[in-house]
Each structure stands twice: as C-alpha cells, then as structure tokens.
Design an enzyme around this catalytic site. Structure first.
Site, mmCIF file in Angstrom:
data_model
loop_
_atom_site.group_PDB
_atom_site.id
_atom_site.type_symbol
_atom_site.label_atom_id
_atom_site.label_comp_id
_atom_site.label_asym_id
_atom_site.label_seq_id
_atom_site.Cartn_x
_atom_site.Cartn_y
_atom_site.Cartn_z
ATOM 1 N N TYR A 1 -27.587 -98.722 23.312
ATOM 2 C CA TYR A 1 -27.464 -99.616 21.949
ATOM 3 C C TYR A 1 -27.137 -98.755 20.687
ATOM 4 O O TYR A 1 -26.625 -99.166 19.821
ATOM 5 C CB TYR A 1 -29.076 -100.254 22.075
ATOM 6 N N SER B 1 -28.208 -101.126 12.871
ATOM 7 C CA SER B 1 -29.562 -100.897 13.190
ATOM 8 C C SER B 1 -29.977 -99.421 12.952
ATOM 9 O O SER B 1 -29.514 -98.767 12.795
ATOM 10 C CB SER B 1 -29.647 -100.971 14.681
#
Length: 248
Positions: free
Chosen positions: A151, A138
């Site tokens: 995350y 990401s």
C-alpha cells in the site's frame, strides 16, 4: 463552476471517502459519475445522492477495457471535467509474509489503474484544453508504517505520478493534484482503532487538532481543488490530517 454542466467522475465512489466526495460534488451542482465493482453498493449510493448520480459497475484492474469504459461515459454524458482516482485496496501483513501475487494486486489496483484511467481521460481533456485530475494518496506514502508495504509503495507512486502528470498536462489546461488523508473516521478505520486503544491514543496525541477527521473534510478539499478557486494550484499534495504530519 464550469460554463456548461460540469461532470465529475469518481472511482470507488459507492462508500467511504468516495461516497462523501460524490455527495459533495452532486450538491455542488456537478453531474456525478460513480465507478465501482459492487452493483448493489452503487445502487444504494445512487439512492442517497439522487438524480445527479450515474453509476457504472466496472473492475478497474481490467486495464484493456478502460478505454471502452471512458468512451461509454463520453457517449452518455459528452465530457468529463473532473476525474478523482479514489478506488483502492489495502493489505496489512508483515513484509516477509507478503506473496508476490498480493503485492502485485495492490499495485495494480492502487497505482496502475489510476494511471490507465487518467491517461484515457486526459486524452479527452487535452482535446478540450481543460480539466482536473485528482489522486487520493495516504499518509502512508509519507510515513514509515509497519505492515503496509504494498500500500505504501503504491501511494508513494501516486504522489510521484501526480507531480509528473502535472508537469506534462498543466501547460494544456489540465491541473493535477493529490490529497493525502490522515486518520479519517470511516467504518473501517473506526473499527481498527477502537480495537486497538493504545494505537488510537497515539494517533490522537500526535494530531494537534486532537480528533479524527471525517470523510466530509476530504470531500470539501476535493471540491475546492477541483473548482475555479484553485485555478493556480497544480502538482500539489494536500495533507488533510489535522496536523498529524507535524505533530510530535
């Protein structure tokens, strides 16, 4: 394409980016194996993809059971040519409000599970001296984005693990790469951005191409990286972000 029937295994393949990748590999001639926790979503995904798709309901945080899962797939299909570690969970909270258990759960799902699954599949690939492992990261791993601490940590770990795996496995015919999607238009992201017009405007202004990506943009990149056309690419972190990372 591989000399025999090629097989791609995609985690989190029943929705979003995973489903887009599963569809692309199936249309590209691969037998596509989808791993997910939700049996009903898996059934719906198989209906969309057709006869090339096979589904396995499994919770990847059951680490000790992953070797049996991989062996079951090998018993059913013979081999695995491509592994795509796409499954993951998100957590949006201020750092000071994150509980230990929440942080651990994100790391377990987004980092440890891809490692364990990659290790088990790599053992099989090493016997055949060929294969491709693709991680999905990401842009959170490359930016400082507030309220996504766990995350971000997991995806930064994925990118480091990509390079380490590539160094160990590539001498044995196994390439390892990673895709870092930018702002991709999925059901989840569309809802979040539409509810925050100021943030959406900021995202689009920073993206030179001036638009959000679509899941198929990631799917096409995954298909290319897994193909013989990318035979000399390994250890790469490929941004699919419309130029967002270089925007101002």
């Amino acid at each position: 394409m591989y000399a025999e029937q090629a097989i791609a295994m995609i985690t989190g393949g029943a929705s979003g980016l995973g489903l887009a990748m599963a569809k692309r590999f199936a249309t590209g001639g691969y037998t596509t194996i989808i791993i997910g926790r939700n049996a009903e979503r898996l059934r719906q995904a198989k209906e969309q993809i057709g006869a090339h798709a096979f589904t396995y309901a499994f919770d990847l945080t059951h680490f000790d059971a992953i070797p049996d899962l991989v062996q079951s797939i090998l018993n059913d299909h013979g081999h695995i040519d491509v592994l795509i570690n796409n499954a993951g969970i998100h957590l949006k909270k201020p750092m000071q409000d994150i509980q230990n258990e929440e942080f651990i759960r994100v790391i377990q799902t987004n980092l440890i599970a891809p490692f364990v699954l990659s290790r088990e599949v790599a053992r099989h690939m090493l016997e055949r001296q060929q294969g491709h492992i693709l991680h999905i990261s990401s842009m959170a791993a490359q930016y400082g984005i507030p309220q996504v601490m766990a995350y971000t940590a997991a995806k930064a770990g994925i990118e480091g693990m990509t390079r380490a795996m590539a160094v160990e496995l590539s001498p044995h015919g196994i390439r390892v790469n990673c895709i870092a999607p930018g702002f991709i238009e999925t059901d989840m992201s569309t809802g979040a951005l539409d509810n925050d017009p100021e943030r959406k405007e900021r995202v689009l202004k920073r993206t030179p191409m001036g638009q959000l990506g679509c899941p198929n943009d990631v799917a096409e990149a995954a298909f290319f990286l897994s193909s013989p056309a990318a035979r000399y690419i390994t250890g790469e972190i490929l941004r699919v972000d419309g130029g967002n990372a270089i925007g101002f």
